[in-house]
Design a protein around this motif. Structure first.
Motif, PDB file in Angstrom:
ATOM      1  N   GLY A  36       0.778  -1.235   0.000  1.00 17.90           N
ATOM      2  CA  GLY A  36       0.000   0.000   0.000  1.00 17.90           C
ATOM      3  C   GLY A  36       0.807   1.281   0.000  1.00 17.90           C
ATOM      4  O   GLY A  36       0.560   2.177  -0.795  1.00 17.90           O
ATOM      5  N   ASP A  37       1.770   1.399   0.913  1.00 14.23           N
ATOM      6  CA  ASP A  37       2.502   2.650   1.091  1.00 14.23           C
ATOM      7  C   ASP A  37       3.186   3.081  -0.197  1.00 14.23           C
ATOM      8  O   ASP A  37       3.935   2.327  -0.812  1.00 14.23           O
ATOM      9  CB  ASP A  37       3.543   2.490   2.197  1.00 14.23           C
ATOM     10  N   GLY A  42       7.284   2.785  -4.479  1.00 17.67           N
ATOM     11  CA  GLY A  42       8.286   3.446  -5.299  1.00 17.67           C
ATOM     12  C   GLY A  42       9.588   2.669  -5.336  1.00 17.67           C
ATOM     13  O   GLY A  42      10.236   2.559  -6.380  1.00 17.67           O
ATOM     14  N   ARG A  43       9.969   2.103  -4.200  1.00 19.35           N
ATOM     15  CA  ARG A  43      11.183   1.285  -4.154  1.00 19.35           C
ATOM     16  C   ARG A  43      10.990  -0.021  -4.926  1.00 19.35           C
ATOM     17  O   ARG A  43      11.912  -0.502  -5.587  1.00 19.35           O
ATOM     18  CB  ARG A  43      11.562   1.007  -2.702  1.00 19.35           C
ATOM     19  N   CYS A  44       9.795  -0.594  -4.812  1.00 21.17           N
ATOM     20  CA  CYS A  44       9.512  -1.816  -5.578  1.00 21.17           C
ATOM     21  C   CYS A  44       9.604  -1.548  -7.079  1.00 21.17           C
ATOM     22  O   CYS A  44      10.005  -2.424  -7.858  1.00 21.17           O
ATOM     23  CB  CYS A  44       8.119  -2.344  -5.237  1.00 21.17           C
ATOM     24  N   CYS A  45       9.256  -0.337  -7.458  1.00 20.39           N
ATOM     25  CA  CYS A  45       9.188   0.003  -8.871  1.00 20.39           C
ATOM     26  C   CYS A  45      10.543  -0.068  -9.566  1.00 20.39           C
ATOM     27  O   CYS A  45      10.609  -0.267 -10.775  1.00 20.39           O
ATOM     28  CB  CYS A  45       8.602   1.403  -9.014  1.00 20.39           C
ATOM     29  N   VAL A  46      11.630   0.091  -8.806  1.00 17.01           N
ATOM     30  CA  VAL A  46      12.965   0.086  -9.421  1.00 17.01           C
ATOM     31  C   VAL A  46      13.625  -1.287  -9.363  1.00 17.01           C
ATOM     32  O   VAL A  46      14.761  -1.442  -9.803  1.00 17.01           O
ATOM     33  CB  VAL A  46      13.880   1.129  -8.752  1.00 17.01           C
ATOM     34  N   VAL A  47      12.938  -2.287  -8.807  1.00 18.56           N
ATOM     35  CA  VAL A  47      13.532  -3.619  -8.680  1.00 18.56           C
ATOM     36  C   VAL A  47      13.689  -4.288 -10.030  1.00 18.56           C
ATOM     37  O   VAL A  47      14.717  -4.884 -10.342  1.00 18.56           O
ATOM     38  CB  VAL A  47      12.679  -4.486  -7.729  1.00 18.56           C
ATOM     39  N   SER A  48      12.665  -4.200 -10.858  1.00 19.07           N
ATOM     40  CA  SER A  48      12.708  -4.892 -12.153  1.00 19.07           C
ATOM     41  C   SER A  48      11.738  -4.224 -13.116  1.00 19.07           C
ATOM     42  O   SER A  48      10.861  -3.455 -12.711  1.00 19.07           O
ATOM     43  CB  SER A  48      12.336  -6.374 -11.991  1.00 19.07           C
ATOM     44  N   PRO A  56       1.848   0.545 -11.231  1.00 12.21           N
ATOM     45  CA  PRO A  56       0.731   1.434 -11.573  1.00 12.21           C
ATOM     46  C   PRO A  56      -0.646   0.774 -11.532  1.00 12.21           C
ATOM     47  O   PRO A  56      -1.660   1.469 -11.564  1.00 12.21           O
ATOM     48  CB  PRO A  56       1.071   1.895 -12.995  1.00 12.21           C
ATOM     49  N   GLN A  57      -0.693  -0.572 -11.453  1.00  9.05           N
ATOM     50  CA  GLN A  57      -1.967  -1.274 -11.407  1.00  9.05           C
ATOM     51  C   GLN A  57      -2.467  -1.515  -9.982  1.00  9.05           C
ATOM     52  O   GLN A  57      -3.538  -2.084  -9.793  1.00  9.05           O
ATOM     53  CB  GLN A  57      -1.836  -2.612 -12.130  1.00  9.05           C
ATOM     54  N   VAL A  58      -1.690  -1.105  -8.987  1.00 11.47           N
ATOM     55  CA  VAL A  58      -2.088  -1.292  -7.588  1.00 11.47           C
ATOM     56  C   VAL A  58      -3.380  -0.527  -7.320  1.00 11.47           C
ATOM     57  O   VAL A  58      -3.542   0.615  -7.756  1.00 11.47           O
ATOM     58  CB  VAL A  58      -0.960  -0.800  -6.649  1.00 11.47           C
ATOM     59  N   ASP A  59      -4.324  -1.138  -6.592  1.00  9.89           N
ATOM     60  CA  ASP A  59      -5.616  -0.482  -6.348  1.00  9.89           C
ATOM     61  C   ASP A  59      -5.815  -0.065  -4.900  1.00  9.89           C
ATOM     62  O   ASP A  59      -6.843   0.496  -4.541  1.00  9.89           O
ATOM     63  CB  ASP A  59      -6.774  -1.374  -6.799  1.00  9.89           C
ATOM     64  N   ASN A  60      -4.831  -0.332  -4.028  1.00  7.94           N
ATOM     65  CA  ASN A  60      -4.914   0.060  -2.615  1.00  7.94           C
ATOM     66  C   ASN A  60      -3.659   0.854  -2.278  1.00  7.94           C
ATOM     67  O   ASN A  60      -2.574   0.290  -2.164  1.00  7.94           O
ATOM     68  CB  ASN A  60      -5.041  -1.169  -1.717  1.00  7.94           C
ATOM     69  N   ILE A 150      -6.693   2.873  -8.939  1.00  5.96           N
ATOM     70  CA  ILE A 150      -6.859   3.011  -7.490  1.00  5.96           C
ATOM     71  C   ILE A 150      -8.331   2.866  -7.111  1.00  5.96           C
ATOM     72  O   ILE A 150      -9.192   3.538  -7.664  1.00  5.96           O
ATOM     73  CB  ILE A 150      -6.334   4.372  -6.998  1.00  5.96           C
ATOM     74  N   LYS A 151      -8.584   1.981  -6.156  1.00  3.31           N
ATOM     75  CA  LYS A 151      -9.936   1.820  -5.601  1.00  3.31           C
ATOM     76  C   LYS A 151     -10.005   2.307  -4.156  1.00  3.31           C
ATOM     77  O   LYS A 151     -10.976   2.926  -3.751  1.00  3.31           O
ATOM     78  CB  LYS A 151     -10.364   0.351  -5.682  1.00  3.31           C
ATOM     79  N   GLN A 152      -8.989   1.969  -3.372  1.00  7.06           N
ATOM     80  CA  GLN A 152      -8.939   2.368  -1.973  1.00  7.06           C
ATOM     81  C   GLN A 152      -7.756   3.316  -1.798  1.00  7.06           C
ATOM     82  O   GLN A 152      -6.622   2.945  -2.074  1.00  7.06           O
ATOM     83  CB  GLN A 152      -8.742   1.144  -1.056  1.00  7.06           C
ATOM     84  N   LEU A 153      -8.031   4.525  -1.313  1.00  8.50           N
ATOM     85  CA  LEU A 153      -6.976   5.520  -1.130  1.00  8.50           C
ATOM     86  C   LEU A 153      -7.060   6.110   0.273  1.00  8.50           C
ATOM     87  O   LEU A 153      -8.121   6.523   0.719  1.00  8.50           O
ATOM     88  CB  LEU A 153      -7.105   6.644  -2.164  1.00  8.50           C
ATOM     89  N   ARG A 154      -5.913   6.127   0.937  1.00 10.75           N
ATOM     90  CA  ARG A 154      -5.806   6.726   2.270  1.00 10.75           C
ATOM     91  C   ARG A 154      -4.648   7.726   2.247  1.00 10.75           C
ATOM     92  O   ARG A 154      -3.523   7.369   1.861  1.00 10.75           O
ATOM     93  CB  ARG A 154      -5.550   5.656   3.334  1.00 10.75           C
ATOM     94  N   ILE A 155      -4.922   8.961   2.621  1.00 11.73           N
ATOM     95  CA  ILE A 155      -3.904  10.006   2.700  1.00 11.73           C
ATOM     96  C   ILE A 155      -3.788  10.428   4.155  1.00 11.73           C
ATOM     97  O   ILE A 155      -4.791  10.711   4.809  1.00 11.73           O
ATOM     98  CB  ILE A 155      -4.263  11.212   1.817  1.00 11.73           C
ATOM     99  N   GLU A 156      -2.551  10.451   4.649  1.00 14.33           N
ATOM    100  CA  GLU A 156      -2.315  10.777   6.058  1.00 14.33           C
ATOM    101  C   GLU A 156      -1.454  12.025   6.159  1.00 14.33           C
ATOM    102  O   GLU A 156      -0.304  12.036   5.723  1.00 14.33           O
ATOM    103  CB  GLU A 156      -1.640   9.608   6.769  1.00 14.33           C
TER     104      GLU A 156
END
Length: 371
Positions: A36-37, A42-48, A56-60, A150-156
């Protein structure tokens, strides 16, 4: 002859197989949705290359904001301006929210928003705005623009907006569509443990067993005025948050749930699927005085207890509960039990229990004009 030897070597010592590559995309997306975070994504995005295409397809998605400044001074980068921005009251103007401290290890968030061309080829619709070796700040709208589903969005937010005195309890939860639909506010002058409290007791009817009664203590010493200030401040904070969410809601048509909260757990704004769609179809009315949603005329129900002791031993002095709905909404003659469940569901324990106890007391009915 050399090629034969190489083929033989590959058969004897085959290249290692990455078992993770055997996982289907749907399972990886399930893992990403549990993360979610947005910084971790962003860090996962640079792995491969594969992760870069799946993030970009994450919905939560959860966006934790590091700091908040005013848009009026966002063009200035001087230390004095930054200090002034940080001290400015957040609900005095629209906020620019941005992220810092993310770019040293892997430049993770910048890679999510602006992936390096040296890593993977960029899609044409991926916009690049930052320069290498610089810390670029992004608003939540910019951070989220490359998430497609995005289906579920939480901003803190990093802190609550209301500058309350130390020891004072003030919590609120508001629901919005195109305007305010409901708001519940819980406040107390102080929160103590029962062993440290030297207050007079209160019987089940809400009358003090000491000098004076509940009604007298409520109207004297500015008690009622203080509760009105709490109420107006909470409503302004909620309407300012709602105003900020417009561009995010307009851009992400797949949203089904949106929550805007803060690390202090002071206030929560929530919108469900129907409320989000209502805002897209019927744009909000903005206040002419400031950058926030116009608050409609309101009906308020208020409960008060000078001394409220909870089952866990916590004591709320001057405990106050306010339930708010727009005057134009149809009035519902709800039973005490159903009303207690509605207001209590707005708060985590032990404050949900406090709300249930307060609704059994005397009700004060108030009205407020639009502002």
């Amino acid at each position: 002859m050399g090629s034969i030897g190489a083929d033989l070597c590959r058969k004897i010592h085959p290249h290692p197989v990455d078992e993770f590559d055997r996982l289907p995309d749907s399972l990886i997306l399930l893992i990403f949705n549990q993360i979610g975070d947005v910084k971790a994504l962003g860090r996962c995005c640079v792995v491969s290359r594969r992760f870069h295409s799946l993030v970009p397809q994450v919905d939560n998605v959860v966006v934790r904001v590091d700091c908040v400044i005013s848009d009026d001074d966002s063009s200035s980068n001087s230390p004095s301006s930054a200090a002034a921005d940080k001290s400015r009251h957040p609900i005095s103007s629209i906020f620019r929210i941005f992220f810092s401290g993310l770019f040293k290890p892997l430049q993770s968030l910048s890679q999510l928003i602006i992936p390096s061309a040296r890593g993977f080829p960029l899609p044409e619709d991926f916009e690049c705005e930052a320069e290498e070796n610089t810390v670029t700040h992004h608003s939540p709208t910019q951070v989220l623009k490359n998430f497609n589903e995005i289906k579920q969005l939480r901003i803190e937010l990093p802190t609550g907006e209301l500058g309350i005195d130390e020891g004072v309890l003030l919590k609120w939860k508001a629901e919005f569509g195109s305007t305010l639909e409901s708001c519940v506010i819980l406040g107390a002058e102080s929160v103590l443990q029962s062993g440290n409290s030297r207050c007079s007791s209160v019987n089940d009817n809400g009358v003090e067993n000491g000098n004076g009664g509940t009604q007298e203590s409520f109207y004297t010493n500015g008690g009622l005025r203080q509760r009105v200030v709490w109420t107006i401040s909470s409503l302004i904070a909620a309407s300012a948050r709602h105003y900020l969410l417009q561009p995010i809601i307009a851009e992400h048509k797949t949203l089904e749930s949106l929550v805007l909260t803060d690390a202090d757990e002071q206030g929560v704004l929530s919108m469900n699927r129907e409320q989000l769609e209502e805002l897209r179809v019927r744009p909000l009315s903005a206040s002419s005085a400031s950058k926030r949603t116009l608050v409609p005329a309101l009906n308020m129900r208020l409960w008060y207890a000078p001394h409220l002791e909870l089952p866990n031993g916590v004591v709320l002095k001057g405990a106050t509960l306010v339930a708010i709905r727009p005057s134009e909404q149809p009035k519902k003659e709800a039973a005490v039990g159903s009303e207690a469940n509605w207001v209590a569901s707005a708060f985590e324990e032990p404050f949900g229990t406090a709300a249930r106890m307060l609704v059994k007391r005397r009700i004060y009915c108030l009205e407020m004009n639009s502002f």
